[in-house]
Design a protein around this motif. Structure first.
Motif, PDB file in Angstrom:
ATOM      1  N   TYR A  44      30.082  -9.384 -15.661  1.00  0.00           N
ATOM      2  CA  TYR A  44      30.742  -8.642 -14.588  1.00  0.00           C
ATOM      3  C   TYR A  44      31.734  -9.548 -13.873  1.00  0.00           C
ATOM      4  CZ  TYR A  44      26.820  -5.458 -15.278  1.00  0.00           C
ATOM      5  OH  TYR A  44      25.897  -4.609 -15.831  1.00  0.00           O
ATOM      6  N   SER A  45      32.863  -8.997 -13.517  1.00  0.00           N
ATOM      7  CA  SER A  45      33.840  -9.750 -12.734  1.00  0.00           C
ATOM      8  C   SER A  45      33.443  -9.702 -11.259  1.00  0.00           C
ATOM      9  CB  SER A  45      35.241  -9.171 -12.905  1.00  0.00           C
ATOM     10  OG  SER A  45      35.326  -7.891 -12.285  1.00  0.00           O
ATOM     11  N   PHE A  46      34.079 -10.560 -10.473  1.00  0.00           N
ATOM     12  CA  PHE A  46      33.821 -10.557  -9.036  1.00  0.00           C
ATOM     13  C   PHE A  46      34.207  -9.210  -8.417  1.00  0.00           C
ATOM     14  CE2 PHE A  46      34.958 -11.492  -4.592  1.00  0.00           C
ATOM     15  CZ  PHE A  46      33.760 -12.056  -4.169  1.00  0.00           C
ATOM     16  N   VAL A  47      35.299  -8.621  -8.943  1.00  0.00           N
ATOM     17  CA  VAL A  47      35.738  -7.317  -8.447  1.00  0.00           C
ATOM     18  C   VAL A  47      34.683  -6.254  -8.740  1.00  0.00           C
ATOM     19  CG1 VAL A  47      37.477  -5.497  -8.672  1.00  0.00           C
ATOM     20  CG2 VAL A  47      38.178  -7.900  -8.607  1.00  0.00           C
ATOM     21  N   ASP A  48      34.032  -6.344  -9.900  1.00  0.00           N
ATOM     22  CA  ASP A  48      32.959  -5.391 -10.224  1.00  0.00           C
ATOM     23  C   ASP A  48      31.840  -5.465  -9.178  1.00  0.00           C
ATOM     24  OD1 ASP A  48      34.187  -4.482 -12.559  1.00  0.00           O
ATOM     25  OD2 ASP A  48      33.221  -6.027 -13.794  1.00  0.00           O
ATOM     26  N   SER A  49      31.484  -6.686  -8.809  1.00  0.00           N
ATOM     27  CA  SER A  49      30.411  -6.828  -7.816  1.00  0.00           C
ATOM     28  C   SER A  49      30.848  -6.296  -6.462  1.00  0.00           C
ATOM     29  CB  SER A  49      29.981  -8.297  -7.705  1.00  0.00           C
ATOM     30  OG  SER A  49      30.991  -9.085  -7.132  1.00  0.00           O
ATOM     31  N   MET A  50      32.120  -6.468  -6.108  1.00  0.00           N
ATOM     32  CA  MET A  50      32.619  -5.948  -4.838  1.00  0.00           C
ATOM     33  C   MET A  50      32.624  -4.424  -4.830  1.00  0.00           C
ATOM     34  SD  MET A  50      33.151  -8.503  -2.884  1.00  0.00           S
ATOM     35  CE  MET A  50      34.167  -7.831  -1.577  1.00  0.00           C
ATOM     36  N   ASN A  51      32.973  -3.825  -5.952  1.00  0.00           N
ATOM     37  CA  ASN A  51      32.952  -2.359  -6.057  1.00  0.00           C
ATOM     38  C   ASN A  51      31.522  -1.827  -5.925  1.00  0.00           C
ATOM     39  OD1 ASN A  51      35.737  -2.095  -6.381  1.00  0.00           O
ATOM     40  ND2 ASN A  51      35.623  -2.274  -8.603  1.00  0.00           N
ATOM     41  N   PHE A  52      30.576  -2.581  -6.484  1.00  0.00           N
ATOM     42  CA  PHE A  52      29.183  -2.158  -6.366  1.00  0.00           C
ATOM     43  C   PHE A  52      28.715  -2.200  -4.916  1.00  0.00           C
ATOM     44  CE2 PHE A  52      24.762  -3.603  -5.915  1.00  0.00           C
ATOM     45  CZ  PHE A  52      24.099  -2.523  -6.471  1.00  0.00           C
ATOM     46  N   VAL A  53      29.132  -3.235  -4.186  1.00  0.00           N
ATOM     47  CA  VAL A  53      28.679  -3.453  -2.817  1.00  0.00           C
ATOM     48  C   VAL A  53      29.311  -2.467  -1.832  1.00  0.00           C
ATOM     49  CG1 VAL A  53      28.894  -5.094  -0.892  1.00  0.00           C
ATOM     50  CG2 VAL A  53      28.076  -5.879  -3.110  1.00  0.00           C
ATOM     51  N   ALA A  54      30.523  -1.981  -2.134  1.00  0.00           N
ATOM     52  CA  ALA A  54      31.308  -1.197  -1.171  1.00  0.00           C
ATOM     53  C   ALA A  54      30.541  -0.065  -0.490  1.00  0.00           C
ATOM     54  CB  ALA A  54      32.576  -0.679  -1.832  1.00  0.00           C
TER      55      ALA A  54
END
Length: 473
Positions: A417-427
């Motif tokens: 997972y990219s860092f952006v993927d983790s940010m999208n999950f957290v949103a």
């Protein structure tokens, strides 16, 4: 024999604490909104997350918590020592000196004047002022202990004395710095040593401001609210020495998987695990004190606030040592899980204890027997609980997801997972966090309105006698 206790300065500290509770938590709510809606930073260097975050932590810790601890400690040391304050003028110097610290923080932090150390962001001139005011506070507190009219020192004063001494020691050592201008300084420590000293301070700021100080306050007010003595006075002393013995060594659990020597990391882990014993012993002591009056507990929401605080204290002191274990820390470190842990303790343990003291103490301090509206107290109780539950659970889920996504690898060793993927999950969980915070702050507003209406009622003219009872003049 009548004793003329000095209550005016106590009133000032308590009301100031109430004001800072609302201000500090409101800034926190703004920050939670900015994490989901970045546009709320308004492209302003003065209103962005990095500038407001230390204002939030300083407002809550040094505004809300320190003011309530100073106020209640000066009240409790007088009542349990059966003597007025050691020096009334010194008490007012401490009060106004501390408010000057907070005013300077309110000005300098949004302007970006910061040392960049967590819970120690204020620059060197303000640090010196903090140290001077704190030493005067220590002289006032221990001076009053010295002139007490009873041989015994009540256990609450043990905790207050411990928190005063330890905070003075670790704050001064951590903030040793070399000034290069009126608004900028650099730590005398470098690299790993700076990190070790910082978390010796940072974790014990939590341990002695937000734990030992609050425990001291609760060991006086929980028996008062329950109308029963402390369940076990001996256990309260064991609780004190256990915290003093173990807590000061636990700070390096913030530095696991860092360049800090392994033996020092392991020391932090072991001491964190040992903290289970005194923490749960103290929680059990307070819990049994509350349960000793089950009939009152059923309908008294002040007691229920205290009960909730004790339960959150037990949960937080269970979760904290777990997060210090290496494999747990590997998943949780630097994720939202840590923020959830901190706020379940800060909102559940510290704030709920503060709310209970506000509800019990403020009316009586002004000569009233009860609150203007019991229904609003009940509403606040449930708003606070809903807020904490949404806030903490959303961040636990977000943190566990983050930790998993950061560690998950493809067969070739690349990150799945990219860092952006983790940010999208957290949103979406950031939105839930904001909603939980909004519930909590609405509860605070209800409390302040209820207290305002209570103090607007006709005041009973009372004096405090040596026996500790209030009689109409």
């Amino acid at each position: 024999m009548e004793i003329n206790y000095d209550m005016k300065v106590v009133k000032y500290f308590i009301i100031t604490s109430l004001i800072w509770a609302l201000l500090g938590m409101t800034v926190g709510l703004i920050l939670a909104a900015q994490l989901y809606w970045p546009i709320l930073n308004f492209d302003s260097e003065y209103f962005q997350f990095g500038r407001l975050r230390p204002l939030h932590t300083s407002g809550v810790i040094f505004g809300f918590v320190v003011n309530i601890l100073m106020g209640t400690s000066l009240y409790i040391v007088q009542r349990t020592s059966r003597t007025a304050l050691f020096n009334k003028s010194l008490a007012w110097i401490v009060y106004w000196g501390w408010q000057l610290v907070l005013l300077l923080a309110l000005i300098t932090l949004p302007l970006g004047f910061t040392s960049s150390k967590e819970y120690a962001e204020l620059e060197w001139p303000i640090d010196i002022l903090i140290a001077v005011v704190w030493v005067m506070y220590a002289v006032l507190f221990f001076g009053t202990i010295a002139i007490r009219k009873v041989k015994h020192i009540f256990v609450a004063n043990w905790f207050f004395g411990g928190f005063i001494i330890v905070i003075a020691m670790i704050f001064i050592v951590n903030n040793l710095e070399l000034p290069v201008s009126a608004t900028k300084s650099y730590s005398v420590y470098a690299g790993t040593q700076d990190a070790i000293v910082q978390w010796w301070w940072g974790h014990n700021a939590v341990g002695f401001l937000l734990t030992a100080g609050i425990i001291g306050m609760n060991y006086y007010f929980i028996p008062k609210a329950a109308e029963r003595p402390i369940y076990s006075y001996r256990l309260s002393i064991v609780h004190f020495w256990g915290l003093v013995g173990f807590y000061t060594w636990a700070g390096t659990h913030h530095l696991i998987y860092s360049s800090v020597p392994d033996w020092l990391q392991n020391l932090g882990i072991v001491m964190s695990l040992l903290l289970w014993l005194p923490s749960w012993g103290g929680a059990y002591n307070s819990l049994m004190t509350l349960l000793s009056n089950k009939e009152k507990l059923k309908n008294d929401y002040v007691m229920l606030f205290f009960l909730s605080a004790v339960i959150y204290y037990a949960l937080a002191t269970f979760e904290g040592p777990l997060l210090a274990i290496r494999w747990f820390n590997m998943i949780a470190h630097n994720t939202q899980w840590i923020i959830g842990h901190v706020h379940s303790a800060a909102l559940g343990w510290v704030a709920m204890s503060g709310f209970a003291v506000f509800y019990y103490f403020i009316p009586r301090l002004w000569g009233h027997e009860e609150m203007w509206s019991r229904r609003l107290v009940k509403w606040h109780f449930w708003f606070a609980h809903i807020g904490i539950a949404i806030y903490a659970v959303s961040l636990w889920i977000a943190g566990i997801g983050q930790g998993y996504m950061w560690l998950k690898q493809n067969d070739d060793g690349s990150l799945m997972y990219s860092f952006v993927d983790s940010m999208n999950f957290v949103a979406p969980w950031m939105l839930a966090r904001f909603i939980g915070g909004a519930f909590f702050v609405i509860g605070v507003i209800l409390m302040i309105y209820n207290l305002y209406r209570t103090l607007s009622l006709p005041e009973k003219n009372t004096v405090i006698t040596e026996e500790g009872k209030a009689y109409a003049k």
